[in-house]
Every structure is written in structure tokens, then in C-alpha cells.
Write an enzyme that holds these catalytic residues in place. Structure first.
Site, PDB file in Angstrom:
ATOM      1  CB  CYS A  50      -1.132  -0.035   1.060  1.00 34.09           C
ATOM      2  SG  CYS A  50      -0.333  -0.663   2.532  1.00 34.09           S
ATOM      3  CG  HIS A 100      15.478   2.080  -4.131  1.00 34.39           C
ATOM      4  ND1 HIS A 100      14.744   3.273  -3.600  1.00 34.39           N
ATOM      5  CD2 HIS A 100      14.074   1.483  -4.566  1.00 34.39           C
ATOM      6  CE1 HIS A 100      13.412   3.113  -3.494  1.00 34.39           C
ATOM      7  NE2 HIS A 100      12.913   2.105  -3.854  1.00 34.39           N
TER       8      HIS A 100
END
Lengths: 466, 267
Positions: A50, A100
Site C-alpha cells: 500500500c 534502493h
């Protein structure tokens, strides 16, 4: 061959965009197939939670790869166009892409730094890629490394140890007063959201007995069913305080509901056993002077917020340590990635063969004693012929596959077959071999769906097992 | 031999105390294992010191003040290691080890020669052992009380510092306080009875009404009231913590008084 990461997160995109891009677990397989069908995309992993949607891919060409992945993301939802996405996306290549990935896994990029769900979600995403054969040698290794680096961060720093939500801070404080929450009783006064959440956390942490009172009797009965507790009429709750070890107060009342005399009376009837009072209401419902009563511990919303802020501070300190660890891990992975290029592998393979040949010739010569020049060159010729014939196949294959989609697989295979692990001493120790997939490689089966909205409070700390 | 072991123990407890105090003030948990290791080694040398002394003396060497203090320190560390082993409360060491070190230092300052006891005093070690074990209970209760008062104060003033994070939950400390008194009190009572019997054999009177004996009885009575108060009218938590701190101060004063008066052997 390059590794790229393209995606968006809570830091770059509002929820309206994120929710449209999110891929439900049921459609993950289809999405991965679509991703890998693009020209030039050799491997892919899709992480959809989400708070973020991102694609990690191994591509032939960086720019083309970026374009393909953007196209892929835009295609996930009818109402999105590629241009609309552009301002929200981040693009990383190689070192920065790996970095990342590692930071995401270690929860350093999370909305609540150190929250534990992301690692599980990443494992699920990896699992899905393995199931649908979307990831290969490169991403498999990188994800395994990301997951183990994240575990290292979790065990070696205190990043996930402390509570960073108000409702969980109440539990943390309760544990400093009561060592065993199992035998404790909670009295919930009012039905404020934060208090209900805190009550839920306390129950999850062992509290068995819950008493509930609200001004509206029906509300108390409903809540009592939900928490498996007992409801108490509102005008009698002060008497029940003598049985309550923890009082959670959160009502809309504009005045003090619990005064000093109520608490003094409760403590007297409790034979001086401590009572922990949490007032999450604004305006406050418990008289502030209660804090001066012996064996009464009163905390209001500001106290809890302060505790949370201290814990955030602690997490930030730990995050700095974690960043250092991640840097190390990224550097190691980058080193490995570089070694996957064909040319250095060919050079290493030749050198390895030459070293073995020379060593064996020296040994043989020493054993044979004095030989004529002709005999010597015959032996050397024999050795060279064997080595060259044996290497012919692998070398030709490596060269021809250099630009194919499967090059990294061949390179990895050649390195394993011939013991070409990075580092000068690796050749001397061909037995030193890691299993193809260590235990961190696969997630446990039966995990919650990847895109399921977070069930747990992200502020809840993950306690380390001793 | 005993002297060497004794000195070694002093050194180990000194280092252990240092580490435990450093552990208390530092955020990291890393020091706890070192502190614990040093303490455990010290405990072994301490046990050897006590045993070799008894073997050399050919008697239960628990008659002089030196022996009593050394035994007290040993039993204190034993109790700490036991609680540590069961509950993993490292921070307890930061409070108990200094106390063990102080008692061992006072043992070092007292005359060390093995006393030659008159035959009637051969059983005085029963009195000493029981009294000292009872006192260890009060000492642990004292330490739990101090820790309780600190943690209570930190919670009340909302100062969530390193100390706060290391100290155990309040009710654990209160339980430790209670259990220590519940175990210490009967031991001390038996110790006093044994002492009175020894005195009866030696001097023909249970009680000579000297100030130390009176003070000891007052202390005993104090703990009796503390214990009864807890069991009947709820003198627990902060009040119990304060009372046991005061009580232990009384115990220490009694002991100092007795030593000052007798300077040498118990009798």
C-alpha cells in the site's frame, strides 16, 4: 546488462495514484508475465504494497528498460497514462538500484522506519517471481542478499525495537510497571479510537480480562463482545477501578471523569497495588493531580507522544548505523554483479587453466628428473593441448552467449564449474561453495497476501528473540 | 592459599563492579556478558577462598567478623547469580555487586586470623551462618527497594532514560522485595535463637541486654512489622521499598556497633 529499479512510493506519489497502480496478489502472475514479455527485459520482480509499487528488472539497455517498465506500470490501470506517472516515478540504475532495493528491504525507506512488514512483503514478491519464473540469476541473488542484509540490520541494530505509535507506547509503559500482562485487567472508559487500539495491543500482549464502560450502554455491550470482555454501567465504573490494573480513558467528555479521590479510593481498595492510568482524551478526562498519588501512574496523550518521539529519535540513530551496513552489503553485491560480465570471466577462466597447467607441468618435471628439450616440449605440448581442447567449448559458448538474454546464467555456471569465485584465493579453495539458495531465499508459505493493507500497527515494535 | 584466592576475588569483584556500573550507564547491552563472566569467575575464587580457609583451619570458619563478612558477600553474589540465571535481570548486578564488593572490602579490613574458640563456642557458626543468610535476604530486599524507588521516580517524572530502559518492571521489583524478606526473616529469627542459645551455653544468660543486642531486637521487630504489614494491610510497592531501605540501614548500624564493641571474635 543492467539492473534498474523504477517505481513510486509514499514519498513520491499520493495514495490516489498508488492505489491505482497496486497489483493484487491474484493478478501478480499475469503482471509478471506481461512484464517479462517486453523486449529487452530479462528478469523482473514486482513489489506492490500500500505504500509502494516498484519494479526491479534486469535489462539490456537502461533507457529502453526505463521506457518499457514505465509502459508496463501505466498499463496496469486503464485510467493511467505514461505521462501522468512520470512526475511520481523514481528511476535507479545498477548501484543505486541495488542500494534502493536493500534500503527498502531493511525498512529504511518505509513511512515508519523500521516497521517489520516490508520484509515479508518483499519476500512474497520474490516468491511470486520465482513461481512465475520472472526472476533469474541476477535478481535471485540480489533479493536473497537484500533479505539477508535486512535481517542483519534487524538483529544488529535496535531499529525495530521500540514503539513508535501512541497506542503501542501505552503497552510499552505498561510493561515497565507490570512484568506479566496475562494476569492484568484493563478497564476501557469510553470508545475513542486510540484507546480501542491500545486495548487491542494490550490484549495481543497477554491481557486477558477487559472491562468496558461507555456513556451509551449499548456501545459498551458491543465493544465487550468485540474484546471478549464485560460491560459495566457507566455510573458504576469508578467502583470497578479497584479491580483494574490498567485504565484506558478516552471519552468526549469536557470535564474530569476520574478525580484524585476516585484514584485514592481505588488504590486503597487495591491494597496499594499500582494502577496505570492512560488518558488519551482531549480535553483530559483524568484529573492531572492524580499523578502525585503514590502507586498511581498517570500518562496523558502528551506523555505518550513524547515517548513516541524519543523512540523515533532512537530509530533514527539506529537508522544511521543501518545505512552503513547497507552500504557494505551493496558494495559486495555490486562487486558480484560486475563479475557477471563475460570478458573478465573468460580471462579468469584462461588464467585458471594456465595456472593449473603450469603447476602440473612443474610437478611432473620435478618427478621425472632430467629430460631432453624435446621431451620437455612434448610434455608441455600435451598439457596445452588437453587444456585448450577442454576449454574450447566453454569459451566459445561464453563468447557467443555474451549478448544473449541468458549470458549471466552461463557466466555464473562457468564460475561455479571452474571455481572462479571473486578474490585471488578463491581459486585455491574450489570447495568453498555456497548453496544455490540459502534459507533466506524463500519466504515461508502461507504468508498474508502481498497487497493486503497493513493489519498490524506499523508502530508496533518487533521484539527480538533472545 | 586462602589469602591468594581472597585477593583474587577482591580483584574480580572490583572489575565486575566497574563493568556493571558502566553497563548501567551505557545504552548497549554488550557489557552485561563481560560483567557477568567476571563476577562468575570471582564467585568461583571466592568459594575456593572460603573452602581452603576451612580446610586449613580444620573447623567451620565462620566465627570471626572477617569470616562472617566474607560469607555474607559470597551468599549475596550467589543469590544474584541465581536470580540472574532465572530472570536475566542484568541490571541487578549493577546494584548488588557494589554491595558485595563493599562487604568483601570490610572483610579485608578486619583481622583475618582464625580465632581459637573455647569449646562452648564451637557451634557459634550456626548463629553466624543463619544470621548472615537472613541479612543477605534483607540486603537483596534493600537493593530491590532502591531499584523500585528509582524506577518509580523515573516513571512518575516521565524521564525515560537509559536507566529506565534497563530497570525491570515495578511489580518484579516489588515481588523480589517480598520474597527476599519472606526468606530472610525466618533465617534471621533462627539465627537470633541460635545466638541466644550459644550465649546461654557460654555465659548462662540468653540476653545480656547490651545496646547491640537491643538494637538487633529492634531491627528484628521492625522487619516483623514490615512483613506483617505487607501480608495484612497492603504495605507493598513504594512503601515497602522505603521501609526495607530504612530497615537495612538499621541492620548495617547494628553490625557496625557489634564490630566496634567486640573488635575481634563474636561472643
Amino acid at each position: 546488462m543492467n539492473v534498474i529499479a523504477v517505481g513510486l512510493s509514499h514519498k513520491t506519489a499520493p495514495v490516489e495514484v498508488r492505489e491505482r497502480l497496486a497489483v493484487p496478489e491474484s493478478r501478480l502472475g499475469e503482471a509478471l508475465h506481461r512484464l517479462c514479455a517486453y523486449q529487452g527485459i530479462k528478469e523482473g520482480v514486482l513489489l506492490s504494497t500500500c505504500n509502494r509499487v516498484e519494479v526491479y528488472a534486469v535489462v539490456d539497455d537502461v533507457d529502453a528498460g526505463f521506457a518499457r517498465v514505465q509502459e508496463f506500470l501505466a498499463d496496469t490501470h486503464l485510467s493511467l497514462s505514461s505521462e501522468q506517472l512520470t512526475p511520481h516515478l523514481y528511476w535507479h540504475t545498477d548501484g543505486r538500484a541495488i542500494s534502493h532495493l536493500f534500503r527498502v528491504a531493511a525498512s529504511l525507506d518505509s513511512m515508519v522506519v523500521g516497521e517489520p512488514q516490508i520484509l515479508g512483503q518483499l519476500k512474497d514478491a520474490f516468491e511470486a517471481s520465482l513461481t512465475h519464473k520472472a526472476s533469474g540469476v541476477v535478481l535471485n541473488k540480489l533479493l536473497q542478499k537484500a533479505i539477508s542484509a535486512a535481517k542483519r540490520v534487524r538483529t544488529e541494530t535496535k531499529i525495530a525495537e521500540t514503539a513508535v505509535s501512541v497506542s503501542y507506547a501505552a503497552v510499552e509503559l505498561a510493561k515497565k510497571i507490570f512484568s506479566n500482562l496475562n494476569e492484568k485487567t484493563v478497564l476501557l472508559v469510553g470508545a475513542g479510537e486510540m484507546a480501542k487500539l491500545a486495548a487491542k495491543h494490550l490484549i495481543n500482549n497477554g491481557v486477558q480480562r477487559v472491562m468496558i464502560t461507555t456513556r451509551n450502554p449499548q456501545g459498551a455491550i458491543e465493544l465487550a463482545q468485540r474484546f471478549n470482555g464485560t460491560s459495566i454501567p457507566f455510573d458504576e465504573f469508578r467502583r470497578a477501578m479497584s479491580e483494574a490494573d490498567i485504565v484506558l480513558c478516552s471519552t468526549g467528555a469536557a470535564h474530569y471523569l476520574i478525580g484524585t479521590s476516585d484514584v485514592e479510593d481505588a488504590i486503597r481498595r487495591r491494597m496499594n497495588r499500582p494502577i496505570f492510568l492512560i488518558d488519551i482524551s482531549v480535553p483530559r478526562n483524568i484529573e492531572p493531580a492524580v499523578k502525585d498519588i503514590d502507586n498511581a501512574f498517570l500518562f496523558d496523550i502528551d506523555d505518550l507522544e513524547m515517548r513516541v518521539e524519543q523512540n523515533r529519535e532512537e530509530r533514527r540513530r539506529e537508522a544511521v548505523k543501518a545505512e552503513g551496513m547497507i552500504e557494505e552489503e551493496v558494495a559486495a553485491s555490486l562487486q558480484w554483479l560486475k563479475s557477471l560480465d563475460v570478458t573478465p570471466t573468460i580471462v579468469a577462466l584462461r588464467k585458471r587453466a594456465e595456472d593449473i597447467k603450469q603447476a602440473e607441468i612443474d610437478k611432473a618435471m620435478a618427478r621425472l628428473g632430467h629430460l631432453s628439450t624435446e621431451e620437455r616440449s612434448a610434455i608441455e605440448g600435451l598439457a596445452s593441448a588437453i587444456v585448450n581442447k577442454l576449454l574450447h567449448g566453454p569459451l566459445v559458448t561464453l563468447k557467443t552467449e555474451a549478448n544473449s538474454a541468458g549470458s549471466s546464467m552461463y557466466v555464473e555456471a562457468a564460475k561455479r564449474f571452474f571455481g572462479l569465485e571473486a578474490g585471488p584465493d578463491a581459486a585455491a579453495l574450489p570447495a568453498k561453495r555456497r548453496p544455490a539458495k540459502d534459507e533466506e531465499g524463500t519466504a515461508a508459505p502461507g504468508r498474508a497476501p502481498v497487497v493486503a493493507m497493513q493489519q498490524r500497527d506499523p508502530g508496533e515494535p518487533e521484539h527480538k528473540r533472545a | 592459599m586462602p589469602a591468594t584466592f581472597f585477593i583474587a576475588t577482591l580483584v574480580f569483584y572490583f572489575i565486575g563492579t566497574g563493568f556493571f556500573l558502566a553497563y548501567l550507564l551505557r545504552r548497549s547491552e554488550a557489557l552485561s556478558n563481560v560483567s557477568l563472566g567476571v563476577t562468575a569467575v570471582g564467585f568461583v575464587t571466592h568459594t575456593l577462598a572460603l573452602l581452603t580457609r576451612m580446610l586449613e583451619a580444620g573447623q567451620v570458619a565462620l566465627a570471626s567478623f572477617h569470616e562472617a563478612m566474607s560469607f555474607f558477600s559470597w551468599a549475596l553474589v550467589l543469590v544474584f547469580l541465581f536470580v540472574e540465571f532465572r530472570h536475566r535481570i542484568h541490571v541487578l548486578g549493577s546494584f548488588i555487586l557494589p554491595l558485595a564488593l563493599i562487604s568483601l572490602l570490610s572483610a579485608a579490613a578486619l583481622p583475618k586470623e582464625v580465632p581459637t574458640l573455647e569449646p562452648v563456642l564451637k557451634t557459634v557458626w550456626v548463629h553466624v551462618t543463619l544470621s548472615m543468610l537472613g541479612t543477605v535476604g534483607f540486603a537483596v530486599a534493600f537493593v530491590a527497594g532502591i531499584m523500585y524507588v528509582i524506577q518509580d521516580g523515573l516513571l512518575k517524572s516521565k524521564r525515560f532514560n537509559v536507566l529506565y530502559s534497563k530497570l525491570p518492571p515495578l511489580d518484579f521489583l516489588d515481588r523480589l522485595n517480598q520474597q527476599s524478606i519472606v526468606m530472610g526473616f525466618p533465617l534471621l529469627t533462627l539465627g537470633i535463637i541460635a545466638g541466644a542459645l550459644s550465649a546461654e551455653f557460654a555465659r548462662g544468660s540468653y540476653l545480656s541486654w547490651n545496646p547491640e543486642q537491643l538494637w538487633a531486637l529492634v531491627t528484628w521487630l521492625f522487619y516483623f512489622v514490615v512483613l506483617m504489614g505487607r501480608l495484612t494491610v497492603g504495605w507493598r510497592a513504594k512503601r515497602a521499598a522505603y521501609l526495607t531501605i530504612i530497615g537495612f540501614a538499621g541492620v548495617v548500624l547494628t553490625f557496625i556497633g557489634v564490630v566496634m564493641k567486640a573488635h575481634g571474635a563474636v561472643a
